[in-house]
Design an enzyme around this catalytic site. Structure first.
Site, short mmCIF file in Angstrom:
data_model
loop_
_atom_site.label_atom_id
_atom_site.label_comp_id
_atom_site.label_asym_id
_atom_site.label_seq_id
_atom_site.Cartn_x
_atom_site.Cartn_y
_atom_site.Cartn_z
N ASP A 198 36.47 61.13 62.82
CA ASP A 198 35.32 61.82 62.19
C ASP A 198 35.31 63.07 62.59
OD1 ASP A 198 33.01 62.47 61.14
OD2 ASP A 198 31.63 61.26 62.27
N ASN B 111 32.92 65.63 61.40
CA ASN B 111 31.60 66.06 61.14
C ASN B 111 30.42 65.58 61.50
OD1 ASN B 111 31.55 64.18 59.29
ND2 ASN B 111 31.21 65.47 57.77
N ASP C 27 29.39 62.54 61.04
CA ASP C 27 28.34 61.41 60.14
C ASP C 27 28.80 60.10 60.55
OD1 ASP C 27 30.72 61.39 58.80
OD2 ASP C 27 29.98 61.95 57.04
N ASP D 220 37.25 61.05 58.29
CA ASP D 220 37.44 62.15 57.13
C ASP D 220 38.68 62.72 57.21
OD1 ASP D 220 37.01 64.12 59.10
OD2 ASP D 220 34.86 63.70 58.80
N GLU E 127 51.48 45.69 46.89
CA GLU E 127 50.90 44.66 47.57
C GLU E 127 51.32 43.40 46.80
OE1 GLU E 127 46.98 44.41 47.00
OE2 GLU E 127 46.63 43.30 48.95
N HIS F 211 44.86 46.69 57.06
CA HIS F 211 43.51 46.75 56.94
C HIS F 211 42.79 45.50 56.43
CE1 HIS F 211 44.59 47.64 52.75
NE2 HIS F 211 43.60 47.27 52.41
C1 NOJ Z 1 43.96 44.58 48.28
C2 NOJ Z 1 43.20 45.36 49.19
O1 NOJ Z 1 44.16 45.55 50.16
C3 NOJ Z 1 41.83 45.00 49.62
O2 NOJ Z 1 41.54 45.72 50.66
C4 NOJ Z 1 41.32 44.97 48.56
O3 NOJ Z 1 39.77 44.27 48.77
C5 NOJ Z 1 41.79 44.16 47.18
N1 NOJ Z 1 43.07 44.57 47.09
C6 NOJ Z 1 40.86 44.55 46.05
O4 NOJ Z 1 41.49 45.86 45.62
#
Ligand code: NOJ
Length: 561
Positions: A21, A23, A25, A29, A264, A329
């Site tokens: 980050d 700035n 907040d 970013d 994905e 993630h």
């Molecule tokens: C896969 C993404 O990696 C995930 O983070 C997201 O919640 C779902 N697709 C829906 O877009």
């Protein structure tokens, strides 16, 4: 197959919100990322994958896009992004964007128009259906299980339902409708014109919906998977016609622009993968699967590791290219799930996992924080959790009579928030991530686990990643070699040869918490080895006799004679 740049690449995934980050907040970013590019260069990666940074109400942290041609003000401006592109490119780092094309946000201009009236020009950008017997058009559930759990939401204005496989605020786009497809192609070309090098295609296997929207057979007493989904037969995954959609995308955008794509691959396994990624198909370049980094398992056995790697290597032997990753993630931290995050074993096991990912065939994807061995977090109350799966599951569990403590104990180890805590730069306030209040709590382990510490120590996880990335550049067998597993029935040892015309490598690892011994097969006895890499600080041993490995010990050798 002609060599492409992404086959040599090491990709680093940035979850911008939690990276740095600039700035104060409390939200990471683009300027923060720019300030850390030298660190990524030092690590050695040459490609960044950005999770979505477009304008978004952030219902699903950016996977709900409101404006596909702009940057969310929390992250900066389009100008900042251009600066990032330019700076990264000058440093030899490519940028790929996450493209969310299965759904948009309900705050997207297209949807705001679409819901206005049945004859609005944007109506067919989304999937609308009249009620069936006064109810939802079918029994499909949504993955975020809000409200009644249906994938259909009734809209008063026009008296019809719209489809949302995810949140109510994330309506599915209608890929049957040509003007929508044209709009998407223009938009993708616009990003390519700006200079982006490729795209990660979010949930591409679900673009095509089954004709006529038939009911899906629901399991009578649904079980929950590790992310708490109701395990239903996948209603919109790999539906007939998906390949035509992807082929058109390729011919209209990716192919002519020589633009890299990685999909994905929910619902993709080694048997249906070639249909998406074999070169002649002209669909997408790579797909990542869920067979190793499986969200419903915390453990990968050596047997499973061998099986999955062999399957994928076999199908890609002549045509196609693999992705190697264990977490991102959407998962918990890889060292906590597939290694061991105890004080003693965190470092060797994190290095062992990295050794696997960087020495098996394909392109390795690193998720931010893995290179310093960041671990899972546990918050005491649901208020500290942000992930919509975790929150949705929590409230369903409470509704069914489970106590808050038991619900948190069950959900914590699998929550996506484990991977989303702020990056641990140093041991100063908020781990050096922000001078403000971080949008999600920092993992308290940051005083011990942080980049600054890793940079100071010669034997750190970060340094191990650096060596692995360098090895990829120095050792042709890593990119060009085939793979042959040896010691095949061992319950602790994972060992394989990587062989190309110019080089043979041997990787041997003890994938367990206990010591383990092995003896090389006869045909490798008497061969001369030179150790290139180890994850323990010890003298180079002779491996021709019986060798004992420490817990999670992993070594890479080159055969020299
Ligand atoms: C896969 C993404 O990696 C995930 O983070 C997201 O919640 C779902 N697709 C829906 O877009």
């Amino acid at each position: 197959m002609k060599k492409k740049w992404w086959q040599d690449a090491v990709v680093y995934e940035i979850y911008c919100k939690s990276f740095c980050d600039s700035n104060g907040d409390g939200i990471g970013d683009i300027q923060g990322v720019i300030s850390k590019l030298p660190m990524l260069k030092e690590l050695g990666v040459n490609c960044i994958w950005f999770t979505p940074i477009y304008t978004s109400p952030q219902v699903d942290n950016g996977y709900d896009v409101a404006d596909y041609r702009n940057i969310d003000p929390d992250y900066g401006t389009l100008e900042d992004f251009k600066t990032l592109l330019d700076t990264a490119h000058k440093m030899g780092i490519r940028i790929i964007m996450d493209m969310v094309l299965n759904h948009s946000s309900d705050e997207c201009f297209w949807f705001k128009e679409s819901r206005k009236s049945k004859d609005n020009p944007y109506r067919n950008y989304y999937i609308w259906q009249p009620p069936k017997d006064g109810k939802e058009p079918n029994n499909w559930g949504n993955y975020f299980r809000e409200g009644n759990g249906s994938a259909w939401e009734f809209d008063e204005t026009t008296g019809e339902y719209y489809l949302h496989q995810y949140s109510i605020k994330m309506p599915d786009l209608n890929w049957e409708y040509e003007p929508l497809r044209r709009e998407i192609y223009d938009m993708l070309n616009w990003w390519i014109d700006l200079g982006v090098d490729g795209f990660r295609l979010d949930i591409f296997t679900r673009f095509k919906k089954p004709e006529g929207f038939p009911d899906t057979k629901r399991v009578p007493n649904p079980t929950l998977d590790r992310n708490g989904f109701v395990v239903d037969p996948p209603m919109c995954t790999n539906v007939e016609g998906i390949h035509e959609i992807l082929h058109e995308l390729y011919t209209e955008v990716f192919g002519p622009r020589d633009c890299m794509t990685v999909g994905e691959g929910a619902g993709v396994s080694f048997d249906n993968a070639p249909a998406y990624v074999s070169q002649g198909r002209e669909e997408i370049d790579m797909v990542y699967h869920f067979e190793l980094g499986n969200r419903s398992k915390y453990h990968i056995s050596p047997e499973n590791f061998r099986k999955v790697q062999k399957n994928w290597a076999t199908i890609f032997e002549k045509n196609g290219w693999a992705v190697q990753y264990l977490s991102n993630h959407d998962s918990a931290r890889q060292v906590s799930c597939y290694g061991c995050d105890s004080e003693e074993l965190r470092v060797p096991s994190a290095k062992l996992l990295a050794t696997f990912l960087h020495t098996t065939p394909g392109t390795p994807f690193i998720y931010q924080g893995e290179e310093i061995g960041m671990v899972n977090v546990k918050y005491d109350t649901i208020d500290d959790y942000n992930c919509c799966y975790t929150r949705g599951d929590y409230f369903s569990m409470i509704k069914s009579g489970i106590s808050p403590k038991d619900a948190i104990d069950t959900l914590a180890p699998k929550s996506r928030d484990n991977a989303r805590t702020p990056y641990q730069w140093n041991d100063s306030v908020n781990a050096g991530f922000s001078t403000g209040k971080p949008w999600i709590k920092v993992n308290p382990k940051y005083t011990a686990i942080n980049l600054e510490n890793d940079l100071k120590s010669e034997n750190s996880i970060f340094k191990h990643y650096q060596k692995l990335i360098q090895m990829r550049k120095d050792c042709p067998a890593i990119i060009d070699g085939d793979i042959e597993f040896i010691l095949d029935n061992d319950e602790q040892i994972v060992a394989y040869l990587r062989r190309c015309l110019r080089q043979t490598l041997l990787v041997v690892a003890n994938y367990s918490k206990e010591k383990a011994s092995y003896t090389l097969p006869e045909n490798l006895k008497g061969v001369k080895f030179n150790r290139l890499l180890t994850n323990y600080d010890n003298e180079e041993p002779s491996i021709n006799g019986n060798r004992e490995l420490l817990p999670y010990e992993a070594e890479v050798y080159e055969i020299v004679e």
